[in-house]
Design a protein around this motif. Sequence first.
Motif, PDB file in Angstrom:
ATOM      1  N   ARG A  19       7.863   2.607  -1.595  1.00 32.22           N
ATOM      2  CA  ARG A  19       7.396   1.276  -1.229  1.00 32.22           C
ATOM      3  C   ARG A  19       5.893   1.206  -1.449  1.00 32.22           C
ATOM      4  O   ARG A  19       5.222   2.233  -1.481  1.00 32.22           O
ATOM      5  N   THR A  20       5.376  -0.019  -1.527  1.00 33.02           N
ATOM      6  CA  THR A  20       3.950  -0.201  -1.817  1.00 33.02           C
ATOM      7  C   THR A  20       3.187  -0.550  -0.545  1.00 33.02           C
ATOM      8  O   THR A  20       3.578  -1.468   0.175  1.00 33.02           O
ATOM      9  N   TYR A  21       2.091   0.159  -0.317  1.00 34.50           N
ATOM     10  CA  TYR A  21       1.225  -0.111   0.841  1.00 34.50           C
ATOM     11  C   TYR A  21      -0.231  -0.121   0.395  1.00 34.50           C
ATOM     12  O   TYR A  21      -0.571   0.360  -0.691  1.00 34.50           O
ATOM     13  N   THR A  22      -1.055  -0.669   1.251  1.00 37.25           N
ATOM     14  CA  THR A  22      -2.482  -0.803   0.947  1.00 37.25           C
ATOM     15  C   THR A  22      -3.254   0.361   1.547  1.00 37.25           C
ATOM     16  O   THR A  22      -2.983   0.747   2.693  1.00 37.25           O
ATOM     17  N   GLU A  36      -1.758   0.808   7.257  1.00 34.02           N
ATOM     18  CA  GLU A  36      -1.270   0.030   8.406  1.00 34.02           C
ATOM     19  C   GLU A  36       0.105  -0.532   8.056  1.00 34.02           C
ATOM     20  O   GLU A  36       0.232  -1.369   7.167  1.00 34.02           O
ATOM     21  N   VAL A  38       3.499  -2.638   8.853  1.00 37.77           N
ATOM     22  CA  VAL A  38       4.207  -3.601   9.699  1.00 37.77           C
ATOM     23  C   VAL A  38       5.508  -2.927  10.128  1.00 37.77           C
ATOM     24  O   VAL A  38       6.271  -2.446   9.278  1.00 37.77           O
ATOM     25  N   HIS A  40       8.828  -3.631  11.061  1.00 44.68           N
ATOM     26  CA  HIS A  40       9.749  -4.776  11.119  1.00 44.68           C
ATOM     27  C   HIS A  40      11.162  -4.341  11.476  1.00 44.68           C
ATOM     28  O   HIS A  40      12.090  -5.139  11.414  1.00 44.68           O
ATOM     29  N   PRO A  45      13.373   1.742   4.503  1.00 39.65           N
ATOM     30  CA  PRO A  45      12.938   3.136   4.647  1.00 39.65           C
ATOM     31  C   PRO A  45      11.484   3.296   5.080  1.00 39.65           C
ATOM     32  O   PRO A  45      11.160   4.220   5.830  1.00 39.65           O
ATOM     33  N   ALA A  46      10.607   2.399   4.630  1.00 42.13           N
ATOM     34  CA  ALA A  46       9.186   2.581   4.971  1.00 42.13           C
ATOM     35  C   ALA A  46       8.939   2.242   6.438  1.00 42.13           C
ATOM     36  O   ALA A  46       8.315   3.017   7.184  1.00 42.13           O
ATOM     37  N   SER A  47       9.443   1.097   6.866  1.00 39.19           N
ATOM     38  CA  SER A  47       9.265   0.721   8.267  1.00 39.19           C
ATOM     39  C   SER A  47       9.937   1.753   9.185  1.00 39.19           C
ATOM     40  O   SER A  47       9.372   2.175  10.203  1.00 39.19           O
ATOM     41  N   THR A  93       1.624  -8.427   6.230  1.00 42.93           N
ATOM     42  CA  THR A  93       1.683  -7.321   5.271  1.00 42.93           C
ATOM     43  C   THR A  93       0.418  -7.247   4.422  1.00 42.93           C
ATOM     44  O   THR A  93       0.078  -6.184   3.904  1.00 42.93           O
ATOM     45  N   ARG A 239       9.967  -9.620   0.269  1.00 42.36           N
ATOM     46  CA  ARG A 239      10.905 -10.737   0.104  1.00 42.36           C
ATOM     47  C   ARG A 239      11.848 -10.773   1.293  1.00 42.36           C
ATOM     48  O   ARG A 239      12.518  -9.766   1.588  1.00 42.36           O
ATOM     49  N   GLY A 241      14.867 -10.882   3.431  1.00 42.04           N
ATOM     50  CA  GLY A 241      16.292 -10.631   3.198  1.00 42.04           C
ATOM     51  C   GLY A 241      16.581  -9.728   2.015  1.00 42.04           C
ATOM     52  O   GLY A 241      17.733  -9.534   1.655  1.00 42.04           O
ATOM     53  N   ASN A 244      12.571  -4.097  -1.136  1.00 40.44           N
ATOM     54  CA  ASN A 244      11.578  -4.076  -2.215  1.00 40.44           C
ATOM     55  C   ASN A 244      11.794  -2.961  -3.214  1.00 40.44           C
ATOM     56  O   ASN A 244      11.087  -2.882  -4.196  1.00 40.44           O
TER      57      ASN A 244
END
Length: 245
Positions: A19-22, A36, A38, A40, A45-47, A93, A239, A241, A244
């Motif tokens: 997944r993409t994060y900053t 950081e 979110v 959710h 998998p990332a959350s 996000t 997106r 529902g 990613n």
Amino acid sequence: HDWYSAYRALPDAQRPSARTYTIRALRPEQAEVDVEFVLHGDNGPASRWAMNASPGDRLAMTAPDANAEGPKQGYEWKPPQGVRRILIIADETALPAAAGILETLDDLPLKPKVEALFEVPRRDDVQPLPQAAKLRWLARDAEPACQHGELLMRALRDIDLQQEIVALGGFPSAVANGSEDALNQDEDAPLWDPATLDDSAPFYAWIAAETKVAMKLRRYLVNECGLPKQYVTSMGYWRLGKANG
Ligand SMILES: Cc1cc2nc3c(=O)[nH]c(=O)nc-3n(C[C@H](O)[C@H](O)[C@H](O)COP(=O)(O)OP(=O)(O)OC[C@H]3O[C@@H](n4cnc5c(N)ncnc54)[C@H](O)[C@@H]3O)c2cc1C
């Protein structure tokens, strides 16, 4: 450089989730990175990883390197040097990216008027950020049954952009007709549309949010406010529902 092809070539059963994060902050001398997330829920998998992570857990990261040869990639904040008015619009996000952007505003030569709209899930998600911009925090828990992006759209409509465009002296005719395209983009397509402007552009809008929300916000700016679409960077960071990956 070609990690992505190698990653895609892995058999499905072996390919890890990505997944993409900053990168919110980087301290190379300590080999530390701040991200950081979110939180959710455990539906991605990332959350899920972030909710359950504890010191010592491992993950792999790949990131752009500003010192690498070749075209610079990995960020889409490219304000024109002559800009006098900036709008930054982000959901939770994109808050890490927007917060990083706010820290760079003092570098802009003409000290533009900057306004930032931030939509977050809860009032206690509001965080102290540099005051170089007029910040407007919009918390969904303050409004019952509020959909993602609804508060951003309302706050954007509150700004008298038509009047501001007149105050800027309008836009050069060569770019102003960019709004003729009704921006009827396929709503299921990914959204990654950086602005294409030169340093004389007086206005710059940077939008990053849920994909359909970002599309709607850009359509409003271009089709209803008459902002040339070349002045708008619009990115779907996730997106509703849909995973990613
Ligand atoms: C350039 C870029 C930078 C980003 N930076 C950050 C960042 O710094 N911090 C950050 O938290 N996110 C960031 N994102 C967004 C993040 O990549 C997505 O939210 C991603 O979908 C999270 O992956 P996941 O595995 O948790 O969920 P996925 O497996 O992708 O999705 C599973 C389900 O969760 C839902 N979902 C995903 N994200 C959210 C959300 N935020 N709120 C509610 N539901 C959600 C999806 O709609 C789907 O139904 C960034 C995205 C991009 C493109």
